[in-house]
Design a protein around this motif. Structure first.
Motif, PDB file in Angstrom:
ATOM      1  N   GLU A   4       0.800  -1.061   0.007  1.00 43.97           N
ATOM      2  CA  GLU A   4      -0.149   0.002   0.272  1.00 43.97           C
ATOM      3  C   GLU A   4       0.966   1.269  -0.070  1.00 43.97           C
ATOM      4  OE1 GLU A   4      -3.274   1.180   0.165  1.00 43.97           O
ATOM      5  OE2 GLU A   4      -4.263  -0.635   0.891  1.00 43.97           O
ATOM      6  N   ILE A   5       0.865   2.028  -1.242  1.00 43.39           N
ATOM      7  CA  ILE A   5       1.746   3.219  -1.194  1.00 43.39           C
ATOM      8  C   ILE A   5       0.667   4.320  -1.294  1.00 43.39           C
ATOM      9  CG2 ILE A   5       3.370   4.492  -2.458  1.00 43.39           C
ATOM     10  CD1 ILE A   5       4.571   2.001  -3.565  1.00 43.39           C
ATOM     11  N   LYS A   6       0.674   5.314  -0.284  1.00 46.16           N
ATOM     12  CA  LYS A   6      -0.361   6.213  -0.294  1.00 46.16           C
ATOM     13  C   LYS A   6       0.091   7.467  -0.356  1.00 46.16           C
ATOM     14  CE  LYS A   6      -4.065   3.671   2.261  1.00 46.16           C
ATOM     15  NZ  LYS A   6      -4.533   3.716   3.684  1.00 46.16           N
ATOM     16  N   ASN A   7      -0.246   8.397  -1.373  1.00 49.24           N
ATOM     17  CA  ASN A   7      -0.050   9.583  -1.335  1.00 49.24           C
ATOM     18  C   ASN A   7       1.487  10.369  -1.146  1.00 49.24           C
ATOM     19  OD1 ASN A   7      -2.962   9.215   0.196  1.00 49.24           O
ATOM     20  ND2 ASN A   7      -3.016  10.623  -1.751  1.00 49.24           N
ATOM     21  N   THR A  51      12.465   1.351  -1.349  1.00 50.03           N
ATOM     22  CA  THR A  51      13.644   0.769  -0.579  1.00 50.03           C
ATOM     23  C   THR A  51      14.235   1.416   0.681  1.00 50.03           C
ATOM     24  OG1 THR A  51      15.128   1.707  -2.402  1.00 50.03           O
ATOM     25  CG2 THR A  51      14.389  -0.664  -2.518  1.00 50.03           C
ATOM     26  N   GLY A  52      14.049   2.723   0.706  1.00 49.30           N
ATOM     27  CA  GLY A  52      14.389   3.558   1.831  1.00 49.30           C
ATOM     28  C   GLY A  52      15.594   4.141   1.578  1.00 49.30           C
ATOM     29  N   LEU A  53      16.061   4.369   0.348  1.00 47.10           N
ATOM     30  CA  LEU A  53      17.307   5.098   0.029  1.00 47.10           C
ATOM     31  C   LEU A  53      17.000   6.596   0.174  1.00 47.10           C
ATOM     32  CD1 LEU A  53      18.681   2.924  -2.644  1.00 47.10           C
ATOM     33  CD2 LEU A  53      19.453   2.970  -0.539  1.00 47.10           C
ATOM     34  N   GLU A  54      15.645   6.644  -0.021  1.00 42.39           N
ATOM     35  CA  GLU A  54      15.326   8.422   0.182  1.00 42.39           C
ATOM     36  C   GLU A  54      14.235   8.372   1.020  1.00 42.39           C
ATOM     37  OE1 GLU A  54      17.396  10.450  -1.331  1.00 42.39           O
ATOM     38  OE2 GLU A  54      17.908   9.631  -3.149  1.00 42.39           O
ATOM     39  N   ILE A  55      13.985   9.392   1.615  1.00 41.94           N
ATOM     40  CA  ILE A  55      12.827   9.609   2.676  1.00 41.94           C
ATOM     41  C   ILE A  55      11.751  10.305   2.144  1.00 41.94           C
ATOM     42  CG2 ILE A  55      12.255  10.356   5.150  1.00 41.94           C
ATOM     43  CD1 ILE A  55      15.228  10.118   5.696  1.00 41.94           C
ATOM     44  N   PRO A  56      10.449   9.935   1.649  1.00 39.77           N
ATOM     45  CA  PRO A  56       9.405  10.808   1.387  1.00 39.77           C
ATOM     46  C   PRO A  56       9.081  11.978   2.155  1.00 39.77           C
ATOM     47  CG  PRO A  56       8.685   8.562   1.487  1.00 39.77           C
ATOM     48  CD  PRO A  56      10.105   8.810   2.289  1.00 39.77           C
ATOM     49  N   ASN A  57       8.478  13.087   1.729  1.00 37.51           N
ATOM     50  CA  ASN A  57       8.149  14.484   2.347  1.00 37.51           C
ATOM     51  C   ASN A  57       6.915  14.124   3.160  1.00 37.51           C
ATOM     52  OD1 ASN A  57       9.480  15.701  -0.282  1.00 37.51           O
ATOM     53  ND2 ASN A  57      10.454  16.133   1.765  1.00 37.51           N
ATOM     54  N   SER A  58       6.248  13.198   2.440  1.00 37.84           N
ATOM     55  CA  SER A  58       4.793  12.736   3.137  1.00 37.84           C
ATOM     56  C   SER A  58       4.563  11.657   2.451  1.00 37.84           C
ATOM     57  CB  SER A  58       3.780  14.210   3.011  1.00 37.84           C
ATOM     58  OG  SER A  58       3.689  14.386   1.800  1.00 37.84           O
ATOM     59  N   GLY A  59       3.334  11.136   2.867  1.00 37.30           N
ATOM     60  CA  GLY A  59       2.720  10.085   2.530  1.00 37.30           C
ATOM     61  C   GLY A  59       2.991   8.517   3.540  1.00 37.30           C
ATOM     62  N   SER A  60       2.587   7.498   2.838  1.00 38.95           N
ATOM     63  CA  SER A  60       2.969   6.246   3.750  1.00 38.95           C
ATOM     64  C   SER A  60       3.136   5.307   2.875  1.00 38.95           C
ATOM     65  CB  SER A  60       1.592   6.067   4.676  1.00 38.95           C
ATOM     66  OG  SER A  60       0.440   5.874   3.882  1.00 38.95           O
ATOM     67  N   PHE A  69       7.082   3.308   6.248  1.00 37.21           N
ATOM     68  CA  PHE A  69       7.057   4.706   6.294  1.00 37.21           C
ATOM     69  C   PHE A  69       6.018   5.210   6.548  1.00 37.21           C
ATOM     70  CE2 PHE A  69       6.677   8.899   4.696  1.00 37.21           C
ATOM     71  CZ  PHE A  69       7.811   9.485   5.218  1.00 37.21           C
ATOM     72  N   ASP A  70       5.763   6.240   7.495  1.00 35.93           N
ATOM     73  CA  ASP A  70       4.526   7.316   7.588  1.00 35.93           C
ATOM     74  C   ASP A  70       5.149   8.356   8.399  1.00 35.93           C
ATOM     75  OD1 ASP A  70       4.467   6.479  10.077  1.00 35.93           O
ATOM     76  OD2 ASP A  70       2.413   5.392  10.045  1.00 35.93           O
ATOM     77  N   GLU A  71       4.249   9.319   8.839  1.00 32.86           N
ATOM     78  CA  GLU A  71       4.848  10.543   9.600  1.00 32.86           C
ATOM     79  C   GLU A  71       5.859  10.265  10.780  1.00 32.86           C
ATOM     80  OE1 GLU A  71       0.220  10.697  10.655  1.00 32.86           O
ATOM     81  OE2 GLU A  71       1.574   9.965   8.759  1.00 32.86           O
ATOM     82  N   VAL A  72       5.275   9.196  11.352  1.00 35.28           N
ATOM     83  CA  VAL A  72       6.243   8.611  12.548  1.00 35.28           C
ATOM     84  C   VAL A  72       6.985   7.445  12.284  1.00 35.28           C
ATOM     85  CG1 VAL A  72       4.423   9.804  14.182  1.00 35.28           C
ATOM     86  CG2 VAL A  72       4.021   7.465  13.500  1.00 35.28           C
ATOM     87  N   THR A  73       7.021   7.249  11.134  1.00 30.52           N
ATOM     88  CA  THR A  73       7.702   5.625  11.245  1.00 30.52           C
ATOM     89  C   THR A  73       8.799   5.815   9.871  1.00 30.52           C
ATOM     90  OG1 THR A  73       5.706   4.577  11.230  1.00 30.52           O
ATOM     91  CG2 THR A  73       7.539   3.213  10.906  1.00 30.52           C
ATOM     92  N   PHE A  74      10.270   5.339  10.273  1.00 27.71           N
ATOM     93  CA  PHE A  74      11.103   5.088   9.183  1.00 27.71           C
ATOM     94  C   PHE A  74      11.891   3.771   9.595  1.00 27.71           C
ATOM     95  CE2 PHE A  74      15.251   5.555   6.946  1.00 27.71           C
ATOM     96  CZ  PHE A  74      14.739   5.750   5.696  1.00 27.71           C
ATOM     97  N   ILE A  75      11.480   2.769   8.579  1.00 29.15           N
ATOM     98  CA  ILE A  75      12.124   1.686   8.871  1.00 29.15           C
ATOM     99  C   ILE A  75      13.442   1.595   7.958  1.00 29.15           C
ATOM    100  CG2 ILE A  75      12.119  -0.961   8.554  1.00 29.15           C
ATOM    101  CD1 ILE A  75      10.216  -0.088  10.648  1.00 29.15           C
ATOM    102  N   PRO A  76      14.632   1.479   8.164  1.00 34.60           N
ATOM    103  CA  PRO A  76      15.643   1.594   7.441  1.00 34.60           C
ATOM    104  C   PRO A  76      15.759   0.573   6.418  1.00 34.60           C
ATOM    105  CG  PRO A  76      16.676   0.767   9.658  1.00 34.60           C
ATOM    106  CD  PRO A  76      14.973   1.059   9.656  1.00 34.60           C
TER     107      PRO A  76
END
Ligand SMILES: Nc1ncnc2c1ncn2[C@@H]1O[C@H](COP(=O)(O)OP(=O)(O)OP(=O)(O)O)[C@@H](O)[C@H]1O
Ligand SMILES: [Mg+2]
Length: 241
Positions: A4-7, A51-60, A69-76
């Motif tokens: 699920e990739i959102k926005n 893959t986590g090589l870049e960090i999105p500005n927003s979305g999940s 990934f979401d506003e409070v999560t970043f799994i390396p």
């Protein structure tokens, strides 16, 4: 949904405009999705975000019900269970085929590792080549080693970034048929980035067209239109994805 990739939104630091603008994508388990698009449309960037090589500005982003990934999560990257295959294979030149495949295998006994390597070699039809070095292999064989290495740790998701661009046409056609078979045999979920419509048609269960970081078309391979037509249809319909 398995993926699920959102926005997703993403702007490179030194860029003026966001490269990825409100990108969403859903993938079912075992499905192969192909992303088509012109050079610079943002295909590789999407894979870098997944893959986590870049960090999105927003979305999940979530995979198999786990938010990576979401506003409070970043799994390396190393904890995402996402495998990658790139166009330049990136095999370790000083390691044999078997050791290249072994590289990604952790938390396994010696015996389990050997079994897994044997299984992967047989899957990609390279059992006879286990002790060769990459420079002793053809381009197509190297690409199959790269695939075996990516599959060995049993990732949840496998992403491909134009993996055929270094192969001649004959090999490309043979390998893409083989690849679909291998992916379907393992039941792995994958995203396949290409600018070759035939690759997408042969390999994918679903195809999306990306333009300027946005999906402008989505559908089954049988319904795929040439890019120029997709562009025109989209301008008329203004459909959002
Ligand atoms: N590190 C970076 N810093 C700034 N801009 C970048 C960076 N990497 C890529 N871009 C820009 O982001 C846009 C999308 O690039 P991306 O590599 O995702 O395109 P692509 O669709 O994969 O293209 P290609 O088919 O040529 O591989 C391009 O305009 C590119 O110039
Ligand atoms: Mg690219």
């Amino acid at each position: 949904m398995f993926v699920e990739i959102k926005n997703l939104q993403y702007k490179y630091k030194n860029a003026i405009e966001p490269t990825i603008k409100d990108f969403s994508l859903q993938i079912e388990k075992g499905e192969i999705v192909s992303i088509l698009g012109e050079s610079g449309s943002g295909k590789s960037t999407i894979l870098r975000l997944v893959t986590g090589l870049e960090i999105p500005n927003s979305g999940s982003i979530s995979i198999n019900n786990r938010t990576i990934f979401d506003e409070v999560t970043f799994i390396p990257p190393e904890k995402r269970e996402v495998g990658m295959v790139f166009q330049d294979y990136a095999l370790f030149p000083h390691m044999t085929v078997a050791n290249n495949i072994k590289y990604g295998l952790r938390k396994m006994s010696k015996k389990e590792k050997k079994e897994r390597i044997d299984e992967m070699l047989s899957l990609v039809n390279l059992s006879k080549y286990r002790d060769r070095y990459p420079y002793e292999l053809s381009g197509g064989q190297q690409q199959r080693v790269a695939l075996a290495r990516a599959l060995a740790p049993a990732p949840s998701l496998l992403v491909f970034d134009e993996p055929f661009s270094n192969l001649d046409t004959y090999l490309q056609i043979r390998i893409r048929d083989e690849l679909r078979e291998i992916l379907k045999q393992t039941g792995i979920t994958s995203i396949f980035v290409t600018h070759d419509q035939e690759d997408a048609k042969v390999l994918a269960d679903e195809i999306i067209y990306l333009e300027n970081g946005k999906t402008i078309w989505k559908g089954a391979p049988d319904n795929l239109l040439p890019y120029t037509q997709v562009n025109r249809v989209n301008q008329i319909n203004k459909k959002t994805f």
